[in-house]
Scaffold this motif. Structure first.
Motif, PDB file in Angstrom:
ATOM      1  N   ASN A  13       6.602   1.512   0.714  1.00 18.45           N
ATOM      2  CA  ASN A  13       6.621   2.921   0.327  1.00 18.45           C
ATOM      3  C   ASN A  13       6.788   3.086  -1.184  1.00 18.45           C
ATOM      4  OD1 ASN A  13       6.225   3.925   2.905  1.00 18.45           O
ATOM      5  ND2 ASN A  13       8.420   4.075   3.346  1.00 18.45           N
ATOM      6  N   ALA A  14       7.602   2.242  -1.796  1.00 15.46           N
ATOM      7  CA  ALA A  14       7.741   2.289  -3.261  1.00 15.46           C
ATOM      8  C   ALA A  14       6.412   1.980  -3.933  1.00 15.46           C
ATOM      9  CB  ALA A  14       8.822   1.315  -3.718  1.00 15.46           C
ATOM     10  N   CYS A  15       5.671   1.017  -3.378  1.00 15.50           N
ATOM     11  CA  CYS A  15       4.355   0.682  -3.941  1.00 15.50           C
ATOM     12  C   CYS A  15       3.365   1.825  -3.772  1.00 15.50           C
ATOM     13  CB  CYS A  15       3.801  -0.580  -3.283  1.00 15.50           C
ATOM     14  SG  CYS A  15       4.747  -2.084  -3.645  1.00 15.50           S
ATOM     15  N   ARG A  16       3.479   2.566  -2.692  1.00 14.92           N
ATOM     16  CA  ARG A  16       2.604   3.714  -2.478  1.00 14.92           C
ATOM     17  C   ARG A  16       2.878   4.822  -3.495  1.00 14.92           C
ATOM     18  NH1 ARG A  16       3.887   2.869   3.564  1.00 14.92           N
ATOM     19  NH2 ARG A  16       1.933   2.055   4.425  1.00 14.92           N
ATOM     20  N   ALA A  17       4.152   4.996  -3.852  1.00 10.00           N
ATOM     21  CA  ALA A  17       4.548   6.156  -4.636  1.00 10.00           C
ATOM     22  C   ALA A  17       4.582   5.908  -6.136  1.00 10.00           C
ATOM     23  CB  ALA A  17       5.931   6.633  -4.181  1.00 10.00           C
ATOM     24  N   HIS A  18       4.696   4.654  -6.570  1.00 11.30           N
ATOM     25  CA  HIS A  18       4.936   4.366  -7.984  1.00 11.30           C
ATOM     26  C   HIS A  18       3.857   3.435  -8.545  1.00 11.30           C
ATOM     27  CE1 HIS A  18       8.889   6.326  -7.988  1.00 11.30           C
ATOM     28  NE2 HIS A  18       8.926   5.943  -6.736  1.00 11.30           N
ATOM     29  N   GLN A  78      -5.764   2.734   1.822  1.00  8.88           N
ATOM     30  CA  GLN A  78      -5.303   4.071   1.433  1.00  8.88           C
ATOM     31  C   GLN A  78      -4.707   4.115   0.025  1.00  8.88           C
ATOM     32  OE1 GLN A  78      -4.443   2.524   4.254  1.00  8.88           O
ATOM     33  NE2 GLN A  78      -5.194   3.783   5.956  1.00  8.88           N
ATOM     34  N   THR A  79      -4.153   3.012  -0.450  1.00  6.39           N
ATOM     35  CA  THR A  79      -3.473   2.995  -1.750  1.00  6.39           C
ATOM     36  C   THR A  79      -4.157   2.003  -2.675  1.00  6.39           C
ATOM     37  OG1 THR A  79      -1.393   3.463  -0.588  1.00  6.39           O
ATOM     38  CG2 THR A  79      -1.239   2.797  -2.893  1.00  6.39           C
ATOM     39  N   PRO A  80      -5.049   2.461  -3.549  1.00  2.00           N
ATOM     40  CA  PRO A  80      -5.732   1.540  -4.467  1.00  2.00           C
ATOM     41  C   PRO A  80      -4.731   0.928  -5.448  1.00  2.00           C
ATOM     42  CG  PRO A  80      -6.832   3.683  -4.371  1.00  2.00           C
ATOM     43  CD  PRO A  80      -5.498   3.852  -3.720  1.00  2.00           C
ATOM     44  N   ARG A  81      -4.609  -0.375  -5.422  1.00  2.00           N
ATOM     45  CA  ARG A  81      -3.677  -1.082  -6.286  1.00  2.00           C
ATOM     46  C   ARG A  81      -4.272  -2.424  -6.689  1.00  2.00           C
ATOM     47  NH1 ARG A  81      -1.716   3.214  -6.626  1.00  2.00           N
ATOM     48  NH2 ARG A  81       0.464   3.847  -6.335  1.00  2.00           N
ATOM     49  N   SER A  82      -3.748  -2.999  -7.762  1.00  2.93           N
ATOM     50  CA  SER A  82      -4.058  -4.365  -8.156  1.00  2.93           C
ATOM     51  C   SER A  82      -2.811  -5.217  -7.974  1.00  2.93           C
ATOM     52  CB  SER A  82      -4.493  -4.417  -9.626  1.00  2.93           C
ATOM     53  OG  SER A  82      -5.691  -3.697  -9.831  1.00  2.93           O
ATOM     54  N   PHE A  83      -3.006  -6.461  -7.550  1.00  2.00           N
ATOM     55  CA  PHE A  83      -1.889  -7.385  -7.359  1.00  2.00           C
ATOM     56  C   PHE A  83      -1.923  -8.459  -8.439  1.00  2.00           C
ATOM     57  CE2 PHE A  83      -1.258  -7.100  -2.420  1.00  2.00           C
ATOM     58  CZ  PHE A  83      -0.968  -5.745  -2.553  1.00  2.00           C
ATOM     59  N   ARG A 105      -7.070  -8.137  -5.438  1.00  2.00           N
ATOM     60  CA  ARG A 105      -7.034  -6.826  -4.815  1.00  2.00           C
ATOM     61  C   ARG A 105      -6.298  -6.945  -3.473  1.00  2.00           C
ATOM     62  NH1 ARG A 105      -8.067  -2.635  -8.213  1.00  2.00           N
ATOM     63  NH2 ARG A 105      -9.783  -3.150  -9.618  1.00  2.00           N
ATOM     64  N   PRO A 106      -5.738  -5.850  -2.965  1.00  2.00           N
ATOM     65  CA  PRO A 106      -5.022  -5.932  -1.684  1.00  2.00           C
ATOM     66  C   PRO A 106      -5.855  -6.542  -0.556  1.00  2.00           C
ATOM     67  CG  PRO A 106      -4.504  -3.867  -2.751  1.00  2.00           C
ATOM     68  CD  PRO A 106      -5.569  -4.520  -3.593  1.00  2.00           C
ATOM     69  N   VAL A 161       5.335 -10.369  -6.448  1.00  2.00           N
ATOM     70  CA  VAL A 161       4.028  -9.719  -6.489  1.00  2.00           C
ATOM     71  C   VAL A 161       4.173  -8.450  -7.320  1.00  2.00           C
ATOM     72  CG1 VAL A 161       2.125  -8.704  -5.178  1.00  2.00           C
ATOM     73  CG2 VAL A 161       3.432 -10.607  -4.201  1.00  2.00           C
ATOM     74  N   LEU A 162       3.402  -8.366  -8.402  1.00  2.00           N
ATOM     75  CA  LEU A 162       3.334  -7.129  -9.171  1.00  2.00           C
ATOM     76  C   LEU A 162       2.257  -6.253  -8.546  1.00  2.00           C
ATOM     77  CD1 LEU A 162       3.530  -8.439 -12.855  1.00  2.00           C
ATOM     78  CD2 LEU A 162       5.380  -7.966 -11.231  1.00  2.00           C
ATOM     79  N   VAL A 163       2.622  -5.047  -8.163  1.00  2.00           N
ATOM     80  CA  VAL A 163       1.703  -4.102  -7.523  1.00  2.00           C
ATOM     81  C   VAL A 163       1.484  -2.966  -8.514  1.00  2.00           C
ATOM     82  CG1 VAL A 163       1.293  -2.648  -5.512  1.00  2.00           C
ATOM     83  CG2 VAL A 163       2.619  -4.764  -5.272  1.00  2.00           C
ATOM     84  N   LEU A 164       0.253  -2.856  -9.027  1.00  2.00           N
ATOM     85  CA  LEU A 164      -0.017  -2.003 -10.176  1.00  2.00           C
ATOM     86  C   LEU A 164      -1.128  -1.004  -9.910  1.00  2.00           C
ATOM     87  CD1 LEU A 164      -0.144  -4.862 -12.852  1.00  2.00           C
ATOM     88  CD2 LEU A 164       1.855  -3.477 -12.240  1.00  2.00           C
ATOM     89  N   ASP A 165      -0.913   0.212 -10.352  1.00  2.00           N
ATOM     90  CA  ASP A 165      -1.993   1.175 -10.521  1.00  2.00           C
ATOM     91  C   ASP A 165      -2.473   1.008 -11.954  1.00  2.00           C
ATOM     92  OD1 ASP A 165      -3.609   3.358 -11.028  1.00  2.00           O
ATOM     93  OD2 ASP A 165      -2.303   4.811 -10.056  1.00  2.00           O
ATOM     94  N   ARG A 166      -3.612   0.369 -12.124  1.00  2.00           N
ATOM     95  CA  ARG A 166      -4.054  -0.031 -13.465  1.00  2.00           C
ATOM     96  C   ARG A 166      -4.213   1.161 -14.405  1.00  2.00           C
ATOM     97  NH1 ARG A 166      -3.249  -5.177 -15.162  1.00  2.00           N
ATOM     98  NH2 ARG A 166      -3.912  -6.700 -13.600  1.00  2.00           N
TER      99      ARG A 166
END
Length: 428
Positions: free
Chosen positions: A128-133, A156-161, A178-179, A193-198
């Motif tokens: 949930n933290a990764c979804r929101a931040h 649902q949550t575009p992120r880079s790892f 990518r996820p 794991v760093l979960v980033l919104d680039r």
């Protein structure tokens, strides 16, 4: 008599090596001890489950004990467990795996959210933290690593790892993925794991570390949302107080209209989903999300069927557009909610069925009628708006016995602590 040494891949200082060489007990993961010299007859413990008992035994005999750990022992590390066990260790820290991971990524991390995926509900809240931040470091454990994160976040949550393994060690590997890719690749015991919104990974210069402070205000004016498609301000204020959105939570806004409750929950640090069957309403949610710069997922579909595909919620708000159509949606939300449900109703006749639906699923329930009238600034009688229409609010909290609520007229006496406890090793 007890020293905790953190290793980060760099050579240990002379003081740390001397402490290891003189200790009667040396404990730690085998890979962290393999190049260290211990004294003849020293006991070496490599099983983490045996460390506390071995330390107790050594200190009980008045012997020196050393515990060697990865990184900074005071950061999600051994110091907490040892202090809780009654010990006051001398600590020689190394760089934490999180600091090393962000260094490999070339990113500042004073604005990063750091979460642990271990123990109990930790993984769900970490997701949930990764979804929101936009910038989250996840400390992994077996069974809660990049593959599991990828499965929960994609698509649902575009992120880079950025997946980091054996940082500072001989098998160090830093992988950008990518996820979806993370779910299929083989991993070798990743640490972080760093979960980033680039788009937002750099962030602004903060004045405090970690997640950004909460908003200066909440229960925004109705005009803050497009076309006034919002739960009324007084309703939102009351609902948010009962929902209690926070970091690590998942909040549903069911029958969202414009997603005002979902947006407010996101501003307070929670992950949130706005649910509505109407295409125009879903588009209003997206407009409001962009206007307030938050992250809210949008799910278009008919409740309760659409709820089966959503992440487990801590708290649920049910808007009057669906709450008044019978108890089916309220009951479906109550089945899934871990902590609280708030229901907005136009018709007071629906209050009792809603309360009974929540109570049937183990919630302690209450209800109020809300009505607001603007008093200031004063307006001429001819132009004065009428008081808002009454709205009934039903809410339920899980695990709060009715007889545990404060009763009218009861008071709790303040307790004075005569003497503060001494802090081992601290000044008086």
């Amino acid at each position: 008599m007890l020293t905790v040494i953190g290793r980060d891949g760099s050579p240990l200082p002379a003081e740390a090596r001397e402490l290891v060489a003189s200790a009667a007990l040396v404990a730690g993961d085998a890979r962290l001890l393999e190049d260290l010299t211990t004294r003849a007859g020293a006991r070496v413990v490599t099983a983490s489950a045996d460390v506390l008992a071995a330390v107790d035994e050594a200190l009980g005999r008045g012997e020196q004990a050393v515990v060697v750990v990865d990184g900074d022992p005071g950061f999600f590390g051994a110091v907490r467990a040892l202090r809780e066990h009654g010990h006051a260790p001398y600590v020689l820290p190394g760089l934490s795996p999180v600091a090393r991971a962000f260094a490999r990524a070339g990113l500042p991390w004073d604005d990063a959210v750091v979460v642990s995926a271990g123990d109990g509900d930790g993984f769900r809240r970490a997701v949930n933290a990764c979804r929101a931040h936009p910038k989250v470091a996840v400390l992994t454990v077996p069974g809660a690593g990049p593959a599991e994160l990828g499965r929960d976040l994609f698509p649902q949550t575009p992120r880079s790892f950025i997946v980091c393994e054996d940082l500072g060690g001989p098998r160090e590997r830093v992988v950008h993925a990518r996820p979806a890719e993370a779910t299929t690749r083989p991993w070798r015991d990743p640490q972080v794991v760093l979960v980033l919104d680039r788009r937002r990974a750099l962030g602004g210069a903060p004045w405090s570390a970690g997640a950004a402070p909460g908003p200066a205000g909440w229960a925004l004016p109705d005009a803050a949302f497009q076309d006034g498609a919002a739960a009324r301000q007084d309703v939102r204020a009351f609902a948010l107080a009962k929902l209690g959105p926070r970091l690590g939570d998942m909040v549903w806004d069911v029958g969202s209209r414009g997603g005002s409750v979902a947006v407010e929950a996101a501003r307070l640090g929670a992950a949130s989903v706005a649910v509505d069957r109407d295409t125009a309403a879903c588009e209003r949610v997206r407009v409001n999300v962009r206007a307030h710069g938050v992250k809210v997922a949008v799910s278009r579909g008919e409740a309760p069927d659409v709820l089966d595909h959503l992440p487990v919620p801590d708290a649920v708000f049910v808007g009057r557009g669906v709450a008044g159509n019978g108890t089916e949606v309220v009951r479906a939300c109550a089945v899934r909610a871990l902590r609280s449900v708030v229901v907005e109703l136009d018709d007071e006749a629906h209050v009792r069925p809603a309360c009974e639906s929540l109570a049937a699923e183990g919630f302690t329930t209450e209800a109020v009628r809300l009505q607001a009238e603007k008093l200031w600034p004063p307006t001429p009688p001819a132009t004065r708006s009428a008081p808002s229409a009454p709205v009934s609010i039903v809410w339920g909290e899980r695990g709060v016995p009715a007889d545990a609520r404060p009763q009218a007229g009861t008071q709790r006496r303040a307790r004075t602590i005569a003497e503060l406890p001494a802090v081992p090793g601290g000044d008086e």
